[in-house]
Design an enzyme around this catalytic site. Structure first.
Site, PDB file in Angstrom:
ATOM      1  N   LYS A   1       0.829  -1.208   0.000  1.00 53.32           N
ATOM      2  CA  LYS A   1       0.000   0.000   0.000  1.00 53.32           C
ATOM      3  C   LYS A   1       0.863   1.257   0.000  1.00 53.32           C
ATOM      4  O   LYS A   1       0.571   2.226  -0.724  1.00 53.32           O
ATOM      5  CB  LYS A   1      -0.932  -0.007   1.221  1.00 53.32           C
ATOM      6  CG  LYS A   1      -2.032  -1.049   1.136  1.00 53.32           C
ATOM      7  CD  LYS A   1      -2.775  -1.220   2.452  1.00 53.32           C
ATOM      8  CE  LYS A   1      -3.811  -2.341   2.350  1.00 53.32           C
ATOM      9  NZ  LYS A   1      -4.496  -2.601   3.629  1.00 53.32           N
TER      10      LYS A   1
ATOM     11  N   GLN B   1      -4.917  -1.588   9.781  1.00 49.71           N
ATOM     12  CA  GLN B   1      -4.657  -2.878   9.137  1.00 49.71           C
ATOM     13  C   GLN B   1      -5.224  -4.006   9.994  1.00 49.71           C
ATOM     14  O   GLN B   1      -4.861  -4.166  11.156  1.00 49.71           O
ATOM     15  CB  GLN B   1      -3.156  -3.072   8.917  1.00 49.71           C
ATOM     16  CG  GLN B   1      -2.798  -4.349   8.195  1.00 49.71           C
ATOM     17  CD  GLN B   1      -3.354  -4.392   6.776  1.00 49.71           C
ATOM     18  OE1 GLN B   1      -3.295  -3.407   6.050  1.00 49.71           O
ATOM     19  NE2 GLN B   1      -3.892  -5.533   6.392  1.00 49.71           N
TER      20      GLN B   1
ATOM     21  N   ASP C   1     -11.309   2.889   4.253  1.00 52.29           N
ATOM     22  CA  ASP C   1     -11.588   1.457   4.193  1.00 52.29           C
ATOM     23  C   ASP C   1     -13.084   1.185   4.087  1.00 52.29           C
ATOM     24  O   ASP C   1     -13.500   0.076   3.759  1.00 52.29           O
ATOM     25  CB  ASP C   1     -11.017   0.750   5.431  1.00 52.29           C
ATOM     26  CG  ASP C   1      -9.729  -0.005   5.128  1.00 52.29           C
ATOM     27  OD1 ASP C   1      -9.474  -0.271   3.938  1.00 52.29           O
ATOM     28  OD2 ASP C   1      -8.997  -0.339   6.070  1.00 52.29           O
TER      29      ASP C   1
END
Length: 388
Positions: free
Chosen positions: A123, A167, A215
């Site tokens: 990422k 994450q 997200d």
């Protein structure tokens, strides 16, 4: 009797007009895309249709024989993601030249899971390629929840950060419990270990600012995704990438039977919601589903995110189905460079001879997930600066 038939005919005509009108509008939307537009996916509210039910009688269509299906088209997610990343980079460059600002992404990484480290590294690399500023806050497995919350609060307040992601999964701590067991002659000590989730994932994710939730996991974003007439600020990256692959492959979604295998909050659930918003008839198959093979083999579109290597065999697939494989599972392979290789949920070789299109693992959905993250981060910055 005649009145009921007349009403039914009127309802069918109304439905046909709405669907035809929407199809024309959607084609117009695709034909008028500009160089600044990155994705083919239209805004969700633009594809909402009224619930007008026509006749429930349908003709049964037999599945085509397996021999009538040619070798499946391989949907190359890597090349599509590269094209999208290039478009994101062009927009970022234009933003920097016009207003002197660039999008910023902050990542919270807890622990040293090998897969999580790889994902975050990819990422950050993608951000660099697109010209997006990135920062990573790393914490050990044993960190206190307050440390993560403090870091999140700082990112929420930082105007140069437009996207925040935590994450997942968050790590569990291994504790050891010592206890004594009396035998016939002696007192013996036994030690057993157990895992404890010491970090409250829900509490942590809820702290992420709604406007920076790239997200798409915030309850309000998920709620808006599920409701007709609502537009979430962000759609979760992997489901968004799956739909973009379908759009770019020319796959018809409206009215098709879709099966989503897996019901996680990250992939399965939002993918099902997104397919439903695009008017597919959606079934979710999970670990407790009876006869999952029979259900799946009726699907025109299969999106699988179970995380079980080669779970989906050829017998699960309808000839001509489109298969999007989200699963990424490491399996031992002494001949591979690192001693293992990645496989998906789908038995790939079997799917190639049955499906009309299939995504490979790796090189399918994975790169698209990162590309969608870049898109969401760019959209967040554009929204903040009113940049078009």
């Amino acid at each position: 009797m005649y009145g009921k038939i007349l009403i039914r005919m009127r309802m069918m005509n109304a439905t046909r007009k709405v669907v035809v009108g929407w199809a024309k509008e959607y084609k117009r939307y695709l034909s008028t895309t500009t160089t600044n537009q990155i994705l083919l996916s239209p805004p969700l509210v633009s594809v909402d249709l009224p619930e007008i039910w026509g006749s429930t009688s349908t003709l049964y269509h037999h599945h085509p024989s397996q021999s009538s299906v040619s070798h499946a088209k391989i949907i190359n997610g890597k090349s599509i993601a590269e094209e999208i990343t290039s478009r994101v980079a062009s927009n970022v460059k234009r933003m920097k030249e016009s207003i002197g600002k660039v999008p910023g992404l902050a990542v919270i990484l807890v622990g040293q899971r090998r897969d999580s480290l790889t994902y975050v590294r990819n990422k950050i690399k993608a951000c660099e390629e697109a010209g997006i500023k990135s920062v990573v806050a790393e914490f050990p497995d044993s960190c206190a929840e307050e440390d993560i919350m403090t870091s999140l609060s700082k990112f929420n307040a930082d105007p140069s950060v437009h996207g925040i992601l935590v994450q997942l999964p968050l790590p569990e701590l291994e504790y050891y419990l010592e206890f004594y067991k009396r035998t016939l002659y002696v007192l013996q000590m036994t030690c057993k270990s157990f895992l404890v989730q010491h970090l409250d994932e829900e509490k942590i994710l809820n702290l992420v600012s709604l406007e920076k939730d790239v997200d798409g996991f915030h309850p309000i974003n998920m709620g808006n995704l599920s409701m007709r007439g609502r537009e979430p600020l962000f759609v979760p990256c992997t489901p968004k990438g799956c739909l973009e692959l379908l759009f770019r492959s020319g796959v018809e979604i409206v009215g098709k039977k879709a099966v989503v295998i897996g019901r996680s909050n990250i992939v399965g659930l939002p993918t099902a919601l997104l397919l439903q918003r695009h008017h597919a008839t959606v079934t979710i198959v999970h670990a407790c589903t009876k006869n999952p093979e029979r259900i799946t083999c009726e699907a025109d579109i299969v999106v699988t995110a179970a995380g079980v290597p080669s779970l989906i065999r050829g017998s699960w697939l309808k000839p001509g189905a489109v298969v999007i494989d989200v699963g990424t599972c490491p399996v031992e392979d002494p001949s591979a460079e690192y001693g293992y290789r990645l496989v998906g949920d789908v038995c790939y070789e079997e799917a190639l001879s049955i499906a009309s299109a299939v995504t490979p693992v790796p090189g399918g959905v994975g790169p698209m997930t990162i590309a969608m993250l870049l898109c969401n981060t760019l959209d967040s910055a554009k929204r903040l600066y009113a940049f078009t």
